[in-house]
Design a protein around this motif. Structure first.
Motif, short mmCIF file in Angstrom:
data_model
loop_
_atom_site.label_atom_id
_atom_site.label_comp_id
_atom_site.label_asym_id
_atom_site.label_seq_id
_atom_site.Cartn_x
_atom_site.Cartn_y
_atom_site.Cartn_z
N SER A 172 0.84 -1.20 0.00
CA SER A 172 0.00 0.00 0.00
C SER A 172 0.87 1.25 0.00
CB SER A 172 -0.94 0.01 1.21
OG SER A 172 -0.21 0.19 2.41
N GLU A 202 -7.41 -3.92 3.28
CA GLU A 202 -7.41 -3.54 1.86
C GLU A 202 -7.30 -2.01 1.77
OE1 GLU A 202 -7.42 -5.72 -0.55
OE2 GLU A 202 -8.25 -7.56 0.30
N ARG A 235 -7.63 -0.40 -1.78
CA ARG A 235 -7.87 0.01 -3.16
C ARG A 235 -9.17 0.79 -3.31
NH1 ARG A 235 -5.48 -2.55 -7.25
NH2 ARG A 235 -6.32 -0.77 -8.41
#
Length: 597
Positions: A52, A333, A335
């Motif tokens: 990330s 996550e 995205r």
């Protein structure tokens, strides 16, 4: 701070503030709220974890929920938290950050089940709290966790874990309350009340209980972090039993729930996909039948890695399926750009996103983060890990010990008397200072003390994440049994064994003079218990099976299902108990009287 807009006015009702803020948000702002990523405490511009972006870049992408890993000092965590909040405030709407953490307040050396405690106070693991059967203790413990979390800026707890440990081989049992649904429900509610209070507010830590609808019934005891453990099975028909702690948590006002990675196999009318993608479970059961309107956050990485049952789908298709199932946030996550694209291409509606954004914003407002986002970093070290709290933690580690057998007489009769010559394994010579004389040879010893751990089969290379999962057989290797029984034949022997899951103790319990079990205990807690400075008050939170044959024949979803357990749920002797020491007895559940000790 003067309020520029109604959402910044602390005198207005939460729902009115949410209604004002929502239309001011861009699509990117909204999308970012639906992601919670791991971050490291430190430089905001350092490269992010697991591919990330940096924290500063994640904030720019609209992410305002982060899960911290390794913890330095309390003051450093608090200073970093304040720096993070200052950076968030520079963005146009100034949406504050919510920091979350996995369990940290237990004596453990396994980061697969809980984070390293670092500066935080250490109690026994939840299995140890379950061994003590004390709702008041659990609530007091959770209030301490709340105080220490809030001191450094942690406002969301990714715990308690209220799964039922019905599969004896499962690697995630140490952070459960054991095998019994009634006990787990009672202690889970006490835990939630201790962290949240009567309702979520500015003094609360928001609770994300896990893993809905119950992560215990794993096929062969394998864990769904890995593809070979993806199946949850219900050969005994006990699906509803695993729901009981979650129903109690919902009734108690739990703010958030996390579905597990596993995929249900063989449930009529239920799609065989991971729970985070499972509309039958999240919308049908959780939302519509059970009436839960709080936040549903997926377990970490289900879009990228643990996408069981939907491995054939693209990342975008998995995201669509999870949103359709009813989740509000993606754990692990980052995205948000993918979600923005799905909305702009018409595959996800703005209205659907707004449903989850409302829930996530509401929680930030309820926690008071918009009104008082900073913590007192100068005081953090004086609040976290105080001398009094650490003393209580060690005393509780000792009290949670469960006495399985005790010698009728002789030097190994517990508690040990002072002044003995002790041969020890797993305990330092220093720990016996003022209590006994350590010796290096069995021939010189009055008694041997062996500190053991429940056995497991090594997975992975010994260094990977997989290797931290203690899975496989519960039986000690034959060579280790022979080594230990030889010690027992040579000198009266006391075994103190750490049970992060059950162990097959049939041969050892028959050879040792006395056997104690602990559920996360430092050296000092162990030695205090051995010498009677603290009384072991624990009762087993699960059955201890008599053989692997019995384990393999049991049903993963069924509690107390191994034939003829060596020691049953609820077994626990006291030092002043002079009654016969049975090696096996009938199991006792919360719905039947526990043994009187």
């Amino acid at each position: 701070m003067n309020a520029r807009f109604p959402y910044e006015d602390p005198t207005l009702p939460v729902d009115q503030r949410v209604d004002d803020l929502l239309p001011r948000m861009s699509l990117e702002d909204k999308a970012g709220l639906l992601f919670q990523q791991f971050v490291m405490i430190g430089d905001l511009d350092a490269p992010g974890m697991f591919g990330s972006a940096s924290i500063r870049e994640l904030l720019a992408q609209g992410l305002t929920h982060f899960n911290i890993l390794f913890a330095p000092s309390a003051r450093q965590i608090a200073q970093w938290h304040n720096m993070l909040q200052d950076e968030a405030r520079t963005h146009p709407l100034g949406i504050p950050v919510t920091i979350a953490s996995d369990p940290r307040h237990h004596f453990t050396d396994n980061p697969a089940t809980a984070m390293m405690a670092g500066p935080f106070t250490q109690f026994p693991e939840p299995l140890g709290l379950a061994a003590l059967r004390d709702e008041g203790l659990v609530e007091r413990f959770a209030r301490l966790v709340r105080s220490e979390y809030r001191a450094v800026g942690i406002r969301a707890a990714l715990h308690p874990q209220i799964d039922l440990a019905t599969e004896p081989r499962w690697a995630r049992q140490s952070t459960t309350f054991g095998e019994d649904a009634g006990l787990t429900a009672r202690l889970g509610v006490a835990y939630i009340k201790g962290l949240q209070g009567d309702e979520v507010g500015p003094e609360s830590v928001s609770v994300m209980a896990k893993h809905f609808p119950g992560g215990g019934p794993q096929k062969d005891g394998e864990d769904p972090h890995f593809s070979y453990g993806r199946e949850q099975v219900y050969p005994g028909g006990y699906f509803d039993l695993h729901l009981e702690p979650f129903k109690a948590a919902i009734a108690a006002g739990v703010a958030q729930l996390m579905p597990y990675y596993g995929m249900p196999i063989g449930l009529a009318g239920v799609e065989e996909v991971g729970f985070g993608f499972n509309k039958d479970m999240i919308t049908g059961l959780l939302r519509e039948e059970l009436g839960f309107d709080g936040i549903v956050c997926t377990d970490w990485g289900i879009l990228s890695n643990t996408c069981w049952g939907v491995e054939h789908l693209t990342y975008e298709q998995r995201m669509l399926k999870a949103l359709d199932a009813g989740v509000d946030q993606f754990g692990g996550e980052h995205r948000a750009d993918v979600l923005v694209s799905l909305v702009r291409t018409g595959q996800v509606s703005q209205d659907r996103i707004d449903v989850s954004v409302r829930r996530l914003l509401r929680e930030k407002f309820r926690l008071g983060l918009f009104d008082d986002r900073h913590v007192d970093a100068e005081r953090a070290d004086t609040i976290v890990g105080t001398t009094a709290a650490r003393a209580e933690g060690i005393a509780t580690q000792a009290a949670a010990h469960t006495l399985l057998t005790n010698a009728a007489s002789g030097p190994a009769r517990l508690p040990l008397r002072a002044g003995l010559k002790v041969y020890a394994e797993g305990l330092s010579a220093e720990s016996f200072s003022g209590r006994a004389t350590p010796v290096d040879a069995l021939s010189e010893a009055d008694v041997a003390v062996l500190r053991l751990q429940a056995p497991w089969e090594q997975r992975g290379d010994g260094k990977s994440f997989e290797s931290f999962f203690h899975a496989g057989s519960l039986a000690f290797p034959a060579a280790e049994i022979e080594r230990i029984t030889q010690i027992c034949r040579t000198v009266p022997t006391v075994i103190d064994i750490y049970l992060d899951r059950p162990a097959i103790l049939t041969e050892l319990a028959g050879s040792a003079a006395a056997v104690l079990a602990n559920f996360g205990a430092c050296e000092e807690a162990v030695v205090r218990t051995l010498f009677g400075e603290e009384e072991p008050r624990g009762m087993l939170p699960f059955d201890l099976p008599s053989s692997m044959t019995a384990v393999e024949a049991s049903r993963p979803d069924a509690p107390f299902d191994t034939a003829d357990p060596l020691f049953p749920f609820g077994h626990g002797l006291r030092y002043d108990d002079r009654s016969p020491q049975p090696i096996a007895a009938a199991a006792a559940t919360e719905s039947s009287p526990l043994p009187a000790h």
